[in-house]
Scaffold this motif. Structure first.
Motif, PDB file in Angstrom:
ATOM      1  N   VAL A  86       0.850  -1.195   0.000  1.00  0.00           N
ATOM      2  CA  VAL A  86       0.000   0.000   0.000  1.00  0.00           C
ATOM      3  C   VAL A  86       0.882   1.240   0.000  1.00  0.00           C
ATOM      4  O   VAL A  86       1.871   1.311   0.740  1.00  0.00           O
ATOM      5  CB  VAL A  86      -0.932   0.014   1.231  1.00  0.00           C
ATOM      6  CG1 VAL A  86      -1.677   1.343   1.339  1.00  0.00           C
ATOM      7  CG2 VAL A  86      -1.922  -1.145   1.163  1.00  0.00           C
ATOM      8  N   PHE A  87       0.518   2.198  -0.838  1.00  0.00           N
ATOM      9  CA  PHE A  87       1.236   3.467  -0.883  1.00  0.00           C
ATOM     10  C   PHE A  87       0.214   4.595  -0.844  1.00  0.00           C
ATOM     11  O   PHE A  87      -0.701   4.641  -1.668  1.00  0.00           O
ATOM     12  CB  PHE A  87       2.091   3.580  -2.151  1.00  0.00           C
ATOM     13  CG  PHE A  87       3.134   4.657  -2.081  1.00  0.00           C
ATOM     14  CD1 PHE A  87       4.446   4.342  -1.771  1.00  0.00           C
ATOM     15  CD2 PHE A  87       2.801   5.980  -2.296  1.00  0.00           C
ATOM     16  CE1 PHE A  87       5.411   5.335  -1.688  1.00  0.00           C
ATOM     17  CE2 PHE A  87       3.746   6.977  -2.224  1.00  0.00           C
ATOM     18  CZ  PHE A  87       5.071   6.656  -1.910  1.00  0.00           C
ATOM     19  N   LEU A  88       0.350   5.489   0.122  1.00  0.00           N
ATOM     20  CA  LEU A  88      -0.570   6.602   0.294  1.00  0.00           C
ATOM     21  C   LEU A  88       0.051   7.890  -0.223  1.00  0.00           C
ATOM     22  O   LEU A  88       1.232   8.170   0.048  1.00  0.00           O
ATOM     23  CB  LEU A  88      -0.928   6.775   1.776  1.00  0.00           C
ATOM     24  CG  LEU A  88      -1.517   5.549   2.480  1.00  0.00           C
ATOM     25  CD1 LEU A  88      -1.735   5.860   3.955  1.00  0.00           C
ATOM     26  CD2 LEU A  88      -2.803   5.104   1.825  1.00  0.00           C
ATOM     27  N   VAL A  89      -0.731   8.662  -0.962  1.00  0.00           N
ATOM     28  CA  VAL A  89      -0.319   9.986  -1.422  1.00  0.00           C
ATOM     29  C   VAL A  89      -1.205  10.991  -0.693  1.00  0.00           C
ATOM     30  O   VAL A  89      -2.417  11.038  -0.934  1.00  0.00           O
ATOM     31  CB  VAL A  89      -0.459  10.124  -2.943  1.00  0.00           C
ATOM     32  CG1 VAL A  89      -0.008  11.500  -3.402  1.00  0.00           C
ATOM     33  CG2 VAL A  89       0.345   9.037  -3.657  1.00  0.00           C
ATOM     34  N   CYS A  90      -0.619  11.775   0.202  1.00  0.00           N
ATOM     35  CA  CYS A  90      -1.399  12.572   1.155  1.00  0.00           C
ATOM     36  C   CYS A  90      -1.083  14.060   1.029  1.00  0.00           C
ATOM     37  O   CYS A  90       0.080  14.452   0.865  1.00  0.00           O
ATOM     38  CB  CYS A  90      -1.086  12.149   2.587  1.00  0.00           C
ATOM     39  SG  CYS A  90      -1.068  10.364   2.862  1.00  0.00           S
ATOM     40  N   HIS A  91      -2.096  14.868   1.167  1.00  0.00           N
ATOM     41  CA  HIS A  91      -1.877  16.318   1.262  1.00  0.00           C
ATOM     42  C   HIS A  91      -1.296  16.688   2.623  1.00  0.00           C
ATOM     43  O   HIS A  91      -0.451  17.585   2.738  1.00  0.00           O
ATOM     44  CB  HIS A  91      -3.196  17.068   1.043  1.00  0.00           C
ATOM     45  CG  HIS A  91      -3.118  18.526   1.369  1.00  0.00           C
ATOM     46  ND1 HIS A  91      -2.403  19.419   0.597  1.00  0.00           N
ATOM     47  CD2 HIS A  91      -3.647  19.242   2.396  1.00  0.00           C
ATOM     48  CE1 HIS A  91      -2.493  20.628   1.125  1.00  0.00           C
ATOM     49  NE2 HIS A  91      -3.243  20.549   2.214  1.00  0.00           N
ATOM     50  N   SER A 146       2.541  15.539   2.522  1.00  0.00           N
ATOM     51  CA  SER A 146       2.692  16.918   2.027  1.00  0.00           C
ATOM     52  C   SER A 146       2.958  16.898   0.516  1.00  0.00           C
ATOM     53  O   SER A 146       3.839  17.587  -0.002  1.00  0.00           O
ATOM     54  CB  SER A 146       3.833  17.637   2.760  1.00  0.00           C
ATOM     55  OG  SER A 146       3.607  17.639   4.157  1.00  0.00           O
ATOM     56  N   ALA A 147       2.167  16.081  -0.190  1.00  0.00           N
ATOM     57  CA  ALA A 147       2.456  15.780  -1.596  1.00  0.00           C
ATOM     58  C   ALA A 147       1.834  16.749  -2.586  1.00  0.00           C
ATOM     59  O   ALA A 147       2.114  16.651  -3.782  1.00  0.00           O
ATOM     60  CB  ALA A 147       1.981  14.363  -1.904  1.00  0.00           C
ATOM     61  N   ARG A 157       0.769   9.404 -10.311  1.00  0.00           N
ATOM     62  CA  ARG A 157       1.441   8.972 -11.545  1.00  0.00           C
ATOM     63  C   ARG A 157       2.964   8.981 -11.382  1.00  0.00           C
ATOM     64  O   ARG A 157       3.665   8.170 -12.000  1.00  0.00           O
ATOM     65  CB  ARG A 157       1.042   9.877 -12.715  1.00  0.00           C
ATOM     66  CG  ARG A 157      -0.445   9.949 -12.987  1.00  0.00           C
ATOM     67  CD  ARG A 157      -0.990   8.662 -13.562  1.00  0.00           C
ATOM     68  NE  ARG A 157      -2.439   8.759 -13.735  1.00  0.00           N
ATOM     69  CZ  ARG A 157      -3.034   9.225 -14.817  1.00  0.00           C
ATOM     70  NH1 ARG A 157      -2.318   9.592 -15.870  1.00  0.00           N
ATOM     71  NH2 ARG A 157      -4.349   9.304 -14.867  1.00  0.00           N
ATOM     72  N   LEU A 158       3.484   9.909 -10.588  1.00  0.00           N
ATOM     73  CA  LEU A 158       4.926   9.933 -10.344  1.00  0.00           C
ATOM     74  C   LEU A 158       5.368   8.708  -9.563  1.00  0.00           C
ATOM     75  O   LEU A 158       6.428   8.120  -9.830  1.00  0.00           O
ATOM     76  CB  LEU A 158       5.328  11.211  -9.607  1.00  0.00           C
ATOM     77  CG  LEU A 158       5.376  12.492 -10.444  1.00  0.00           C
ATOM     78  CD1 LEU A 158       3.980  13.080 -10.642  1.00  0.00           C
ATOM     79  CD2 LEU A 158       6.276  13.544  -9.805  1.00  0.00           C
ATOM     80  N   VAL A 159       4.541   8.300  -8.602  1.00  0.00           N
ATOM     81  CA  VAL A 159       4.855   7.110  -7.819  1.00  0.00           C
ATOM     82  C   VAL A 159       4.819   5.867  -8.708  1.00  0.00           C
ATOM     83  O   VAL A 159       5.703   5.002  -8.646  1.00  0.00           O
ATOM     84  CB  VAL A 159       3.861   6.960  -6.652  1.00  0.00           C
ATOM     85  CG1 VAL A 159       4.138   5.679  -5.865  1.00  0.00           C
ATOM     86  CG2 VAL A 159       3.925   8.181  -5.737  1.00  0.00           C
ATOM     87  N   ILE A 160       3.794   5.782  -9.546  1.00  0.00           N
ATOM     88  CA  ILE A 160       3.659   4.614 -10.424  1.00  0.00           C
ATOM     89  C   ILE A 160       4.836   4.529 -11.396  1.00  0.00           C
ATOM     90  O   ILE A 160       5.367   3.446 -11.660  1.00  0.00           O
ATOM     91  CB  ILE A 160       2.317   4.668 -11.175  1.00  0.00           C
ATOM     92  CG1 ILE A 160       1.178   4.404 -10.181  1.00  0.00           C
ATOM     93  CG2 ILE A 160       2.279   3.678 -12.329  1.00  0.00           C
ATOM     94  CD1 ILE A 160      -0.200   4.609 -10.751  1.00  0.00           C
ATOM     95  N   PHE A 178       0.906   8.611 -20.677  1.00  0.00           N
ATOM     96  CA  PHE A 178       0.111   8.394 -19.475  1.00  0.00           C
ATOM     97  C   PHE A 178       0.898   8.734 -18.213  1.00  0.00           C
ATOM     98  O   PHE A 178       0.327   9.101 -17.192  1.00  0.00           O
ATOM     99  CB  PHE A 178      -0.328   6.925 -19.437  1.00  0.00           C
ATOM    100  CG  PHE A 178      -1.260   6.582 -18.314  1.00  0.00           C
ATOM    101  CD1 PHE A 178      -2.576   7.017 -18.334  1.00  0.00           C
ATOM    102  CD2 PHE A 178      -0.832   5.808 -17.248  1.00  0.00           C
ATOM    103  CE1 PHE A 178      -3.450   6.697 -17.296  1.00  0.00           C
ATOM    104  CE2 PHE A 178      -1.691   5.483 -16.206  1.00  0.00           C
ATOM    105  CZ  PHE A 178      -3.005   5.926 -16.240  1.00  0.00           C
ATOM    106  N   LEU A 179       2.202   8.607 -18.294  1.00  0.00           N
ATOM    107  CA  LEU A 179       3.076   8.870 -17.155  1.00  0.00           C
ATOM    108  C   LEU A 179       3.863  10.156 -17.399  1.00  0.00           C
ATOM    109  O   LEU A 179       3.982  10.622 -18.533  1.00  0.00           O
ATOM    110  CB  LEU A 179       4.044   7.700 -16.962  1.00  0.00           C
ATOM    111  CG  LEU A 179       3.398   6.330 -16.694  1.00  0.00           C
ATOM    112  CD1 LEU A 179       4.464   5.236 -16.726  1.00  0.00           C
ATOM    113  CD2 LEU A 179       2.667   6.324 -15.363  1.00  0.00           C
ATOM    114  N   PRO A 180       4.422  10.754 -16.340  1.00  0.00           N
ATOM    115  CA  PRO A 180       5.212  11.979 -16.523  1.00  0.00           C
ATOM    116  C   PRO A 180       6.508  11.690 -17.271  1.00  0.00           C
ATOM    117  O   PRO A 180       6.938  10.535 -17.346  1.00  0.00           O
ATOM    118  CB  PRO A 180       5.482  12.425 -15.077  1.00  0.00           C
ATOM    119  CG  PRO A 180       5.354  11.179 -14.255  1.00  0.00           C
ATOM    120  CD  PRO A 180       4.324  10.338 -14.948  1.00  0.00           C
ATOM    121  N   PRO A 181       7.159  12.758 -17.823  1.00  0.00           N
ATOM    122  CA  PRO A 181       6.783  14.171 -17.685  1.00  0.00           C
ATOM    123  C   PRO A 181       5.603  14.543 -18.571  1.00  0.00           C
ATOM    124  O   PRO A 181       5.373  13.915 -19.609  1.00  0.00           O
ATOM    125  CB  PRO A 181       8.050  14.902 -18.129  1.00  0.00           C
ATOM    126  CG  PRO A 181       8.690  13.967 -19.111  1.00  0.00           C
ATOM    127  CD  PRO A 181       8.415  12.593 -18.577  1.00  0.00           C
TER     128      PRO A 181
END
Length: 415
Positions: A14-19, A45-46, A74-77, A318-321
């Motif tokens: 599990v990976f959380l992306v949090c404000h 603080s993402a 998307r950056l994490v993926i 689909f992915l960055p940049p």
């Protein structure tokens, strides 16, 4: 996560992306809730820093861009693309179970199998047929879809549409609510999140029968097998469970290339929306109609799908940049949250992937394309738009009517 690990044997992280900032006590609560085998990662603080772009062509002022938090996964993926086989990305109030993942993978494999045996082209006079043959290019742009549902909590005061509409219900099913909406963890239940809702409490609000079309998918080619109970003449077999049969085509894509467009049989083909019987006369809503497009609250994909989308299908990748001309300000322009995290990047056409989502009409499979919006708040927030709320059993029953009409039309054409 527990159902993915315990029922299907998946190895899950599990990976959380949090404000917000991840405080130690919060982190410990999450760790304690997860199976011991699950690795937990997070990016706190993402929310990115961006220019304020709405008012000036040459902005100079920056801000914390909370809207673009939805883009950060998307950056994490991209960083972890080679570490995992499947990526499941959903907003934090969506309930995703092992049944959803398993069904998605099975349907995705079926689509790959169909693509392998599909022709490169079909005769022009068959391009608009809603039965059978599809080309490799069409199947390449087809993927499993999902629909958000909620559970009715107070049907007397916050119910579904009072009048079902002009399309009658045929063979009204009782969709199994367990795959989407039963919650085994008692600590996650509450008066607004019942543990075991009944079938007839499930409703959807983000589409309607007036927008829907269906088609019958190609059959899988028979392949040689030995000592199989399904063996037919010539030593070949087809498993009926692998056949997609009739599917619903969700709204979103708008394909100008005739050879790529996937034909469907519209629910209004038989005059249901012509204004008879006191019902208003209606046209089919456009493919991008906000009230019918099915924001999924997320998406999932295999590594192979993501790479194909990134390199071959999605304009700008689909992915960055995220670069011009399909993106501005590294994707931090005025795209909404649903575009990034709700799956609209995949299913719409404007600077997007323009993929066609499908959902099989078989009730057992249909149930595994429903995902639970566990906040259960739309029934109150949107009560002024109650006529858009339709019980899932009624909706599938209406689609059964459309299927019967399509089959009747097809048989008449063959005579």
């Amino acid at each position: 996560v527990e159902s993915m690990v315990q029922e299907f044997g998946y190895h899950v992280d599990v990976f959380l992306v949090c404000h917000y900032e991840m405080k130690p006590d919060r982190l410990q609560i999450i760790k304690d809730a997860l199976p011991s085998s699950v690795k937990l990662g997070y990016w706190d603080s993402a929310s990115p820093l961006s220019y304020i772009v709405e008012d000036k062509p040459e902005p100079t002022v920056t801000k914390i861009n909370t809207r673009s938090l939805a883009r950060q996964h998307r950056l994490v993926i991209k960083d972890k693309l080679m570490e995992y086989d499947v990526f499941v990305n959903f907003e934090d109030d969506m309930v995703i179970k092992g049944d959803h993942v398993q069904n998605y993978l099975e349907l995705t494999q079926t689509l790959y199998d169909l693509r392998e045996s599909a022709p490169n082209t079909v005769p022009r006079n068959r391009e608009r047929q809603v039965f059978g043959t599809m080309t490799k290019a069409q199947l390449k742009r087809t993927m499993p879809g999902f629909m958000r549902v909620e559970v009715l909590l107070d049907e007397d005061h916050y119910g579904t549409q009072r009048q079902l509409g002009p399309v009658p219900v045929t063979d009204r099913p009782r969709i199994d609510p367990k795959p989407c909406c039963h919650i085994s963890d008692e600590s996650s239940t509450s008066p607004t999140r019942p543990a075991s809702p009944e079938s007839d409490k499930l409703f959807l609000w983000e589409t309607g029968i007036v927008a829907m079309g269906i088609r019958k998918m190609p059959e899988k080619s028979s392949t040689p097998h030995e000592n199989n109970n399904n063996t037919t003449n010539g030593g070949t077999t087809k498993n009926d469970d692998d056949e997609l049969g009739w599917v619903m085509l969700q709204r979103g894509p708008n394909v100008n290339d005739r050879s790529l467009a996937i034909a469907d049989y519209w629910s209004g083909e038989d005059g249901y929306f012509d204004g008879a019987g006191g019902h208003p006369k209606e046209r089919r809503p456009g493919p991008m109609s906000f009230n019918h497009i099915n924001n999924q609250g997320g998406w999932m994909a295999t590594r192979e799908q993501i790479w194909e989308w990134h390199t071959e299908i999605c304009p700008g990748g689909f992915l960055p940049p995220y670069e011009a001309p399909h993106y501005r300000f590294d994707g931090m322009d005025a795209r909404n949250v649903e575009w990034w995290s709700g799956g609209m990047h995949l299913a719409t056409s404007r600077h997007a992937c323009n993929l066609q989502r499908i959902i099989p009409l078989d009730p057992e499979k249909f149930a595994r394309h429903l995902i639970y919006h566990s906040a259960n708040n739309k029934q109150r927030q949107l009560q002024g738009k109650r006529e858009r709320f339709v019980k899932v059993n009624d909706f599938l029953g209406q689609l059964n009517t459309v299927r019967a009409n399509a089959e009747k039309r097809h048989h008449a054409d063959l005579l």
